[in-house]
Design a protein around this motif. Structure first.
Motif, PDB file in Angstrom:
ATOM      1  N   SER B  51       0.835  -1.206   0.000  1.00  0.00           N
ATOM      2  CA  SER B  51       0.000   0.000   0.000  1.00  0.00           C
ATOM      3  C   SER B  51       0.866   1.250   0.000  1.00  0.00           C
ATOM      4  CB  SER B  51      -0.914   0.017   1.230  1.00  0.00           C
ATOM      5  OG  SER B  51      -1.801  -1.071   1.194  1.00  0.00           O
ATOM      6  N   GLN B  93      -7.441   0.628  -0.378  1.00  0.00           N
ATOM      7  CA  GLN B  93      -7.656  -0.697   0.201  1.00  0.00           C
ATOM      8  C   GLN B  93      -9.011  -0.760   0.900  1.00  0.00           C
ATOM      9  OE1 GLN B  93      -4.260  -2.076   2.348  1.00  0.00           O
ATOM     10  NE2 GLN B  93      -5.237  -3.958   2.972  1.00  0.00           N
ATOM     11  N   ASP B 170      -5.526  -1.367  -4.965  1.00  0.00           N
ATOM     12  CA  ASP B 170      -4.988  -1.912  -3.720  1.00  0.00           C
ATOM     13  C   ASP B 170      -5.929  -2.998  -3.187  1.00  0.00           C
ATOM     14  OD1 ASP B 170      -3.506  -2.365  -1.501  1.00  0.00           O
ATOM     15  OD2 ASP B 170      -3.481  -0.285  -0.803  1.00  0.00           O
ATOM     16  N   GLU B 171      -5.544  -4.231  -3.379  1.00  0.00           N
ATOM     17  CA  GLU B 171      -6.325  -5.385  -2.920  1.00  0.00           C
ATOM     18  C   GLU B 171      -7.797  -5.261  -3.298  1.00  0.00           C
ATOM     19  OE1 GLU B 171      -5.353  -6.980   0.750  1.00  0.00           O
ATOM     20  OE2 GLU B 171      -3.319  -6.195   0.782  1.00  0.00           O
TER      21      GLU B 171
HETATM   22 MG   LIG Z   1      -2.088  -2.841   2.157  1.00  0.00          MG
END
Ligand SMILES: [Mg+2]
Ligand SMILES: Nc1ncnc2c1ncn2[C@@H]1O[C@H](COP(=O)(O)OP(=O)(O)O)[C@@H](O)[C@H]1O
Lengths: 250, 233
Positions: B51, B93, B170-171
């Motif tokens: 991140s 995220q 992010d994810e």
């Molecule tokens: Mg992360």
């Protein structure tokens, strides 16, 4: 998803719900000023009746209305128990060394009537506005931008914050925590509050970054605008007329 | 698609170093390039700095050393990054960080309004973006009442509405159920943008990424060859 903290009275489809929120806010403002300025019982009773009619027209469900009135009037019971004994005047009832005065009783009843009228008005005209729409309406009425943004972010994030509180609460219980009257409980509660504060600060920082990523430079654009129509004008005139009639009551 | 701009990498990162605390370096000598049409997967353990790397690419954190070049421009500080933020979109995220506007429609409109489009144009962009992602039915919903998958999708709509050339994700599939994961996978495969996709789900990365790097000990390295895992039936 957990239940929302922000209670929805706003999801109705009565005549009131369809009136321009700005008009409703201005009506409440005007009525509050008038009610605060008068002290005679006639106009107060008439205003209270007007507010009650609005609650009926807005088709407010009984349960949330009752909850609001109960909270207010629990408070008002204290007024009724103290004010009559703390004002000078003609004694109408004697309890030991304390005497209740006629003027004090009248004053207490006035306060109670005013309070209930305002709650009825706010419930029928303001609680029926979606919080986010309310924020927009306030912006359009030139309420300072910063205050309105605080309201908006509060509405948006109070559930997120409440969720993390509930999660931590559950995690604490899962490890055998029971709130008691001891130092451990006080310390744990303090940790919980500190943790929530830290999380909120972190989140605020992340939100600010997310806003910068999308081109934010300190100004909030507003997409939706309100349009007051003939119906809104009619409502405003009717309300003004009723309010004026109430204020000239003997 | 033969114009010379394509020869320039969209993102070029050289010897990037970063730390939150002095004496505890997080990234050391990160080196990679992202070219048009590429989908770069980045995998790595929790806390390895994935991140943080994306935040560095957006100019939200300052590197201790090394350079970030976006679209051929060397970016050092806020002034360099700001005009490019519309061309490079970051999906956070946690979608709750990104969805701060009261309703879905307004949230998607936030970016384009900041970019200076007129209200009529913004309405068009919002309607088109939501329709493309199959989210038109959510337009008037309050953002805080959406499900996890819907939040992720709306956050992506908010990023796509700015019409970026590069996406940093992010994810994008953590905390989503299998259905929602499959939807996100399909959605990403249908997008033309170059992407950096951070995830620690190897299956998902195999599906969407054209190549995958591993972030380990502060640097990006080639994925180790995975030995076939014993399958129990
Ligand atoms: Mg992360
Ligand atoms: N704002 C911050 N301040 C201090 N340390 C941080 C901050 N953000 C992340 N970290 C730390 O940096 C490390 C990498 O974080 P992150 O980039 O989020 O990792 P990843 O996304 O790969 O899980 C973690 O150990 C984390 O605790």
């Amino acid at each position: 998803m957990t239940t929302s903290v922000v209670h929805p009275l706003a999801h109705g489809d009565s005549v009131i719900h369809r009136i321009d929120p700005r008009v409703r806010l201005l009506c409440v403002l005007a009525a509050s000023v008038c009610i605060a300025a008068t002290s005679r019982p006639g106009p107060l009773l008439a205003a209270c009746a007007l507010a009650a009619v609005l609650v009926l027209v807005a088709r407010i469900p009984w349960r949330p209305l009752w909850r609001r009135l109960r909270v207010l009037n629990a408070f008002m019971a204290i007024v009724l128990l103290t004010v009559p004994f703390s004002m000078q005047g003609e004694t109408i009832w004697q309890a030991g060394a304390l005497g209740a005065s006629r003027e004090g009783l009248a004053q207490a009843l006035r306060i109670i009537l005013t309070g209930n009228t305002l709650v009825l008005l706010l419930t029928s005209l303001v609680a029926t506005i979606e919080p986010t729409v309310l924020a927009h309406a306030l912006l359009h009425l030139r309420v300072p931008d910063k205050l309105v943004r605080i309201l908006m972010f509060a509405v948006r994030y109070i559930d997120v914050l409440n969720d993390s509180r509930l999660r931590m609460d559950r995690a604490m219980k899962a490890r055998g925590y029971v709130a008691r009257c001891n130092a451990h409980t006080v310390r744990t509660s303090a940790y919980l509050v500190a943790c929530l504060l830290a999380q909120s600060l972190d989140r605020a920082a992340r939100i600010e970054r997310a806003m910068r990523c999308r081109g934010w430079r300190g100004q909030f654009p507003v997409l939706n605008h309100f349009h007051a129509g003939a119906r809104d004008v009619r409502f405003a005139c009717l309300f003004a007329g009723a309010l004026a009639a109430a204020m000239v009551m003997p | 698609m033969n114009d010379p701009a394509i020869q320039v990498p969209l993102i070029r990162v050289r010897n990037l170093a970063f730390r939150y605390h002095a004496g505890r370096p997080l990234l050391e000598g990160v080196l990679f390039e992202l070219r048009a049409g590429e989908r770069l997967g980045v995998s790595g353990a929790n806390g390895s700095g994935k991140s943080s790397l994306l935040q560095l690419l957006m100019g939200l954190e300052r590197p201790a050393a090394g350079t970030v070049e976006l679209f051929g421009h060397l970016c050092r500080d806020e002034v360099d990054f700001r005009p490019l933020r519309g061309r490079i979109g970051l999906l956070f995220q946690d979608a709750d960080d990104q969805l701060f506007c009261p309703t879905v429609e307004e949230d998607v409109a936030f970016g384009p309004l900041n970019q200076g489009y007129s209200h009529a144009q913004v309405r068009g962009i919002v309607a088109r973006t939501l329709a493309d992602l199959g989210l038109a039915h959510l337009a008037q919903r309050p953002t805080h009442q959406l499900s996890g998958g819907e939040k992720r999708a709306v956050a992506l709509a908010g990023v796509l509405a700015m019409q970026p050339d590069v996406l940093l994700l992010d994810e994008p599939t953590t905390c989503l159920d299998e259905d929602a994961q499959a939807r996100v996978t399909r959605l990403l495969l249908g997008l033309p943008q170059a992407m950096v996709i951070v995830s620690h789900d190897p299956h998902f990365l195999r599906c969407v990424a054209s190549r995958t790097l591993l972030l380990r000990d502060g640097a990006l390295c080639a994925m180790p060859v995975v030995r076939p895992v014993l399958r129990s039936v």
